[in-house]
Design an enzyme around this catalytic site. Structure first.
Site, mmCIF file in Angstrom:
data_model
loop_
_atom_site.group_PDB
_atom_site.id
_atom_site.type_symbol
_atom_site.label_atom_id
_atom_site.label_comp_id
_atom_site.label_asym_id
_atom_site.label_seq_id
_atom_site.Cartn_x
_atom_site.Cartn_y
_atom_site.Cartn_z
ATOM 1 N N CYS A 223 0.847 -1.184 0.000
ATOM 2 C CA CYS A 223 0.000 0.000 0.000
ATOM 3 C C CYS A 223 0.889 1.244 0.000
ATOM 4 O O CYS A 223 1.954 1.240 0.609
ATOM 5 C CB CYS A 223 -0.947 0.112 1.189
ATOM 6 S SG CYS A 223 -2.079 -1.283 1.340
ATOM 7 N N ARG B 120 3.367 0.078 -5.194
ATOM 8 C CA ARG B 120 3.216 -0.574 -3.895
ATOM 9 C C ARG B 120 1.922 -1.364 -3.773
ATOM 10 O O ARG B 120 1.679 -2.042 -2.776
ATOM 11 C CB ARG B 120 3.265 0.470 -2.777
ATOM 12 C CG ARG B 120 4.553 1.250 -2.745
ATOM 13 C CD ARG B 120 4.516 2.282 -1.658
ATOM 14 N NE ARG B 120 4.525 1.675 -0.348
ATOM 15 C CZ ARG B 120 5.621 1.339 0.327
ATOM 16 N NH1 ARG B 120 6.796 1.602 -0.188
ATOM 17 N NH2 ARG B 120 5.551 0.786 1.500
ATOM 18 N N TRP C 125 -2.825 -2.536 -1.686
ATOM 19 C CA TRP C 125 -2.575 -3.949 -1.989
ATOM 20 C C TRP C 125 -3.345 -4.710 -0.909
ATOM 21 O O TRP C 125 -3.017 -4.625 0.271
ATOM 22 C CB TRP C 125 -1.078 -4.253 -1.920
ATOM 23 C CG TRP C 125 -0.739 -5.632 -2.388
ATOM 24 C CD1 TRP C 125 -0.525 -6.030 -3.673
ATOM 25 C CD2 TRP C 125 -0.564 -6.797 -1.576
ATOM 26 N NE1 TRP C 125 -0.223 -7.365 -3.708
ATOM 27 C CE2 TRP C 125 -0.240 -7.871 -2.445
ATOM 28 C CE3 TRP C 125 -0.635 -7.059 -0.213
ATOM 29 C CZ2 TRP C 125 -0.003 -9.167 -1.988
ATOM 30 C CZ3 TRP C 125 -0.409 -8.355 0.248
ATOM 31 C CH2 TRP C 125 -0.090 -9.388 -0.640
ATOM 32 N N ASN D 16 -1.161 1.876 5.863
ATOM 33 C CA ASN D 16 -0.360 0.825 5.237
ATOM 34 C C ASN D 16 0.150 -0.064 6.360
ATOM 35 O O ASN D 16 0.864 0.407 7.241
ATOM 36 C CB ASN D 16 0.812 1.462 4.470
ATOM 37 C CG ASN D 16 1.850 0.436 4.052
ATOM 38 O OD1 ASN D 16 1.522 -0.728 3.811
ATOM 39 N ND2 ASN D 16 3.095 0.853 3.953
ATOM 40 N N GLU E 112 16.605 -16.649 -11.682
ATOM 41 C CA GLU E 112 16.157 -15.272 -11.871
ATOM 42 C C GLU E 112 15.411 -15.123 -13.203
ATOM 43 O O GLU E 112 14.382 -14.459 -13.275
ATOM 44 C CB GLU E 112 17.370 -14.324 -11.785
ATOM 45 C CG GLU E 112 17.114 -12.869 -12.067
ATOM 46 C CD GLU E 112 16.098 -12.213 -11.137
ATOM 47 O OE1 GLU E 112 15.656 -12.832 -10.162
ATOM 48 O OE2 GLU E 112 15.711 -11.068 -11.437
ATOM 49 N N LYS F 85 11.553 -13.912 -13.566
ATOM 50 C CA LYS F 85 11.161 -12.760 -14.395
ATOM 51 C C LYS F 85 10.015 -13.157 -15.317
ATOM 52 O O LYS F 85 9.048 -12.419 -15.479
ATOM 53 C CB LYS F 85 12.326 -12.249 -15.262
ATOM 54 C CG LYS F 85 13.423 -11.488 -14.571
ATOM 55 C CD LYS F 85 13.030 -10.130 -14.070
ATOM 56 C CE LYS F 85 12.454 -10.184 -12.689
ATOM 57 N NZ LYS F 85 13.313 -10.200 -11.559
ATOM 58 N N GLU G 213 6.608 -13.893 -13.304
ATOM 59 C CA GLU G 213 5.920 -12.799 -12.612
ATOM 60 C C GLU G 213 5.311 -11.778 -13.565
ATOM 61 O O GLU G 213 4.328 -11.141 -13.222
ATOM 62 C CB GLU G 213 6.807 -12.118 -11.565
ATOM 63 C CG GLU G 213 7.931 -11.289 -12.094
ATOM 64 C CD GLU G 213 8.727 -10.611 -10.972
ATOM 65 O OE1 GLU G 213 8.164 -10.252 -9.942
ATOM 66 O OE2 GLU G 213 9.946 -10.444 -11.163
ATOM 67 N N HIS H 71 17.487 -35.540 -12.791
ATOM 68 C CA HIS H 71 16.910 -36.103 -11.558
ATOM 69 C C HIS H 71 15.413 -35.815 -11.447
ATOM 70 O O HIS H 71 14.856 -35.846 -10.376
ATOM 71 C CB HIS H 71 17.653 -35.558 -10.340
ATOM 72 C CG HIS H 71 19.098 -35.924 -10.331
ATOM 73 N ND1 HIS H 71 19.532 -37.191 -10.045
ATOM 74 C CD2 HIS H 71 20.206 -35.201 -10.631
ATOM 75 C CE1 HIS H 71 20.858 -37.236 -10.147
ATOM 76 N NE2 HIS H 71 21.285 -36.045 -10.506
ATOM 77 N N LYS I 237 5.548 -3.934 -5.441
ATOM 78 C CA LYS I 237 7.004 -3.769 -5.466
ATOM 79 C C LYS I 237 7.608 -3.981 -4.085
ATOM 80 O O LYS I 237 8.692 -4.520 -3.953
ATOM 81 C CB LYS I 237 7.308 -2.360 -5.977
ATOM 82 C CG LYS I 237 8.765 -2.038 -6.110
ATOM 83 C CD LYS I 237 9.327 -2.656 -7.358
ATOM 84 C CE LYS I 237 10.814 -2.435 -7.505
ATOM 85 N NZ LYS I 237 11.408 -3.436 -8.379
HETATM 86 O O1 M6R Z 1 12.723 -5.065 -2.115
HETATM 87 P P1 M6R Z 1 13.252 -6.452 -1.999
HETATM 88 O O2 M6R Z 1 14.501 -6.638 -2.804
HETATM 89 O O3 M6R Z 1 13.438 -6.902 -0.601
HETATM 90 O O4 M6R Z 1 12.128 -7.347 -2.649
HETATM 91 C C1 M6R Z 1 12.218 -8.741 -2.644
HETATM 92 C C2 M6R Z 1 11.220 -9.354 -3.581
HETATM 93 O O5 M6R Z 1 9.919 -9.031 -3.201
HETATM 94 C C3 M6R Z 1 11.446 -8.913 -5.027
HETATM 95 O O6 M6R Z 1 12.740 -9.184 -5.460
HETATM 96 C C4 M6R Z 1 10.437 -9.599 -5.963
HETATM 97 O O7 M6R Z 1 10.706 -10.978 -6.014
HETATM 98 C C5 M6R Z 1 10.489 -8.983 -7.348
HETATM 99 N N1 M6R Z 1 9.167 -8.803 -7.848
HETATM 100 C C6 M6R Z 1 11.245 -9.779 -8.327
HETATM 101 O O8 M6R Z 1 11.273 -9.216 -9.582
#
Ligand code: M6R
Length: 614
Positions: free
Chosen positions: A2, A27, A74, A100, A487, A491, A494, A510, A609
């Site tokens: 939020c 947020r 959120w 928030n 990673e 990407k 998400e 495996h 975020k």
């Molecule tokens: O702000 P932070 O780096 O602590 O956030 C961690 C995760 O929430 C963040 O990396 C999330 O996985 C992203 N959406 C990945 O792209």
């Protein structure tokens, strides 16, 4: 999660709140709303969905009030709908609140308030909070500050909140516990509240980051006063923001994610700036200076993080163990804190977080701190809670990252970890001088090499066109490219909602190999390093089962080209530095696929975020 914003000044509040909400939309974007004192009335507008929907229901011209609050949500308690959207009003409609965080004991408080005749429109914990404040004010005949103070003493949980009072159009009161809150101080008693500094930066650079347990009162006559929940006066510590407005704008790019991918040559350079001198062969990290002995002599280092930052942490393990020979354990912050971990005095805990607000990471470092560990924060957002809770640390200096999918923050985190590994290795004498110098030269060359990788965009785009409709993808890599595979998969899932898994290439046999057929594209990072031949064998195993291969290869490679269906070349670099380059095509691939699937790249569904709930 939020985002909250508040304004008190001489200008119409609505446009300032609206712009602030757009900046904070990363947020959470389940709903948004504002409450403004306009012509002596407390007017509230709120609706489900993004801030753009709110614009549709507010007549901007009619909104001339100069005091107001706004919220982008959120959802935690209550589904995303108009009613659960913030602000929430008191029973007598004289107070409105934005919040928030989570009020954990809202259930019993609500039951008690219902017994006393209060009615509830929403399913939120926030409506309980404002009605509790109202009840305390009414019963004790307190002023609003005192009522808020007493109410917060009854509350268990986290909050950053701002309350507006129809009866006092000259004052806003805010409080913080656990969730972030910044106060902006403009000229002539103009004040701003926001979850981060981005809504404030174009009006003033002077800010105060509130601490937990503080209540801020801003008033047209009396300015800013801060008191604690225990009614002690606090002298505001005013800081100057270093943020640059341009970094908050799209600057001609269609999405922040693409802009941030393309910013990486610069952001990696900024992360190294002043910390690395190739000609004198020196590396330094200011945050390590006073703690060097303890870090060098640490029996082990634990790295805690979530999401993409956790992938950086995995790479940190490779880098620190390889170069400094200190054992490293990497933990999901959320698991670490709930499993009674063994933490010894003198352990070093590194917390990695772009936002510096991730609730699980924050809780993990609080736990480690209470057991005597040294906490080293690697954060991107300056002044963020994790940065402030850490004993020491390094900012990554990637600049604001607005796209929900983390890109430039990842490579900036790697830069900080690499510098740390080099400092530790040099100090411990575990890196030979020529290797140390070669790595410095390699680091220094990274921005140009990233620039070169970005030139593969057309190739990546045409691969995206071919694979945009698949339902699954497998990402494989070995050694330092294993976290990159994880990673890449994160990407893709998400932002494009395609199911993707990352695996160490050798683990494929495996289990995951059972999934391989012509409908399961496999992305393999097969750069030239010690495990190259083994990865090539893994590719043959995929091909033998009809799999389609997209390979990330070192430029000039011919062997993989003859096996893979598609290849993307990256420049030659030191093996340990390859992730800085191999991750870029994976970021671009997921971006293009998501755009082609019509997904909201910067604000993917269900995500936010900054994950400030546990
Ligand atoms: O702000 P932070 O780096 O602590 O956030 C961690 C995760 O929430 C963040 O990396 C999330 O996985 C992203 N959406 C990945 O792209």
């Amino acid at each position: 999660m939020c985002g909250i914003v508040g304004y008190l000044g001489t200008k119409p509040a609505y446009p300032i709140l609206l712009k602030g909400l757009k900046r904070l939309e990363y947020r959470g974007y389940d709903s948004s709303g504002v409450a403004i004192i306009n012509n002596d009335e407390l007017e509230m507008f709120k609706c489900k969905g993004k801030v753009v929907n709110l614009e549709g229901i507010v007549d901007e011209k009619a909104m001339t009030g100069t005091i107001g609050i706004g919220h982008t949500r959120w959802a935690t308690h209550g589904v995303p709908n108009d009613v659960n959207a913030h602000p929430h009003m008191s029973e007598n409609s004289e107070l409105a609140i934005i919040h928030n965080g989570i009020i954990e004991n809202y259930g019993p408080l609500k039951t008690e308030l219902i017994k006393r005749g209060y009615t509830f429109q929403s399913d939120t914990d926030t409506e309980v909070l404002i009605k509790l404040i109202e009840e305390i004010q009414k019963k004790g005949k307190f002023d609003l500050f005192e009522a808020i103070r007493f109410a917060l003493k009854e509350v268990v949980g986290a909050y950053a909140m701002v309350v507006i009072n129809k009866k006092n159009p000259d004052q806003l009161i805010a409080a913080k516990m656990g969730s972030p809150l910044v106060v902006g101080i403009g000229k002539d008693n103009e004040f701003f509240f926001a979850s981060d500094a981005t809504p404030i930066i174009e009006y003033t650079k002077n800010v105060v980051y509130l601490e937990d347990g503080e209540i801020a009162i801003v008033d047209r006559q009396n300015g800013l006063k801060i008191r604690t929940i225990h009614n002690k006066t606090v002298k505001p510590f005013i800081q100057e923001l270093e943020m640059n407005l341009e970094t908050l704008e799209l600057g001609g790019y269609p999405h922040f994610m693409l802009k941030e991918i393309y910013e990486q040559p610069r952001s990696v350079k900024d992360s190294m700036r002043g910390r690395i001198q190739v000609n004198t062969g020196t590396v330094s990290l200011g945050g390590m200076r006073d703690y060097l002995d303890q870090m060098v002599n640490a029996k082990r280092i634990i790295i805690v993080a979530c999401g993409t930052s956790w992938h950086s942490a995995l790479l940190g393990e490779y880098l620190i163990e390889d170069l400094a020979r200190i054992p490293v354990e990497v933990e999901y912050a959320s698991e670490f804190r709930y499993r009674n971990p063994v933490i010894n005095e003198g352990d070093v805990v590194i917390a990695i977080s772009q936002s510096g607000e991730t609730a699980d990471t924050l809780a993990a470092i609080k736990l480690a701190k209470s057991k005597g560990a040294l906490i080293y924060g690697i954060c991107n957002v300056i002044g963020s809670t994790i940065a402030r809770e850490s004993h020491t640390g390094s900012y990554t200096h990637a600049g604001p990252e607005i796209g929900v999918a983390s890109t430039k923050a990842f490579t900036a985190q790697l830069t900080a970890l690499m510098l740390m590994a080099l400092v530790l290795g040099k100090e411990k004498g575990t890196i030979e001088a020529p290797t140390f110098q070669r790595l410095l030269v390699g680091m220094d060359a990274l921005p140009d090499k990233i620039e070169k990788v970005l030139k593969t965009n057309d190739v990546v785009y045409s691969i995206a066109e071919k694979f945009k409709d698949v339902n699954n993808m497998l990402y494989l890599g070995r050694g330092v490219n294993f976290p990159v595979a994880l990673e890449g998969a994160l990407k893709l899932k998400e932002i494009s909602y395609i199911h993707a898994e990352g695996y160490p290439a050798a683990e494929m046999k495996h289990g995951p190999i059972a999934l391989i057929d012509e409908n399961m594209p496999v992305i393999i990072i097969a750069t030239k390093d010690a495990s190259y031949e083994k990865v090539v064998s893994n590719m043959q195993e995929v091909k033998a089962r009809g799999g389609v291969i997209i390979a990330i290869v070192t430029e000039g490679d011919t062997q993989v080209k003859s096996i893979a269906d598609h290849v993307i070349e990256i420049p030659i670099t030191e093996s340990i530095l390859v992730p800085f380059l191999s991750v870029i095509p994976l970021q671009l691939l997921s971006y293009h696929i998501a755009v082609m699937r019509d997904c909201n790249v910067d604000q993917p569904r269900n995500l936010a975020k900054s994950v400030t709930v546990e």
